[in-house]
Design an enzyme around this catalytic site. Sequence first.
Site, PDB file in Angstrom:
ATOM      1  N   HIS A  99       0.829  -1.198   0.000  1.00 58.37           N
ATOM      2  CA  HIS A  99       0.000   0.000   0.000  1.00 58.37           C
ATOM      3  C   HIS A  99       0.863   1.247   0.000  1.00 58.37           C
ATOM      4  CE1 HIS A  99       0.618  -1.291   4.179  1.00 58.37           C
ATOM      5  NE2 HIS A  99       0.473  -0.034   4.564  1.00 58.37           N
ATOM      6  N   HIS A 101       0.997   5.119   1.135  1.00 60.38           N
ATOM      7  CA  HIS A 101       0.442   6.137   2.028  1.00 60.38           C
ATOM      8  C   HIS A 101       0.503   7.478   1.305  1.00 60.38           C
ATOM      9  CE1 HIS A 101       0.590   3.845   5.886  1.00 60.38           C
ATOM     10  NE2 HIS A 101       1.524   3.173   5.226  1.00 60.38           N
TER      11      HIS A 101
END
Length: 139
Positions: A99, A101
């Site tokens: 992922h 950020h």
Amino acid sequence: MSCVFCEIVAGDAPAIRVYEDDAHLAFLDIRPMVRGHTLVIPKAHSVDMTDTPAQTLAGMMAIGQRVALAARASGLHADGSNLVINDGKAAFQTVFHIHLHVAPRRRGDKLSFAKGVLLRRDPDRERHGRLLREAIEGL
């Protein structure tokens, strides 16, 4: 093993979605560092940079850019953003579904990603550069 991000993709876990397409999803972090802290993930599970295709990473970054631009244009009044991937446990990755950020930043906010980091000199930069060049050529 269960993956909370895969559960979010499937609609089995709650999330405040801010962007979605066929391959990616962006949603607000449940433990935000700043207002608007967003996570961008591929819908297909991959753990980290070692098993994520370059095209998927490029898509994540393109969406991260859109989220960062939206943070500037919106009521969040961001002046900039940090875009960060924590790749592996040694880099503080805690959810093992890759992922990105996106942390919208405002001038004068108190968040510091590098607080306490010491400036270091690498006495063997030439060798380390050679090691990286050789490994890149071998990929």
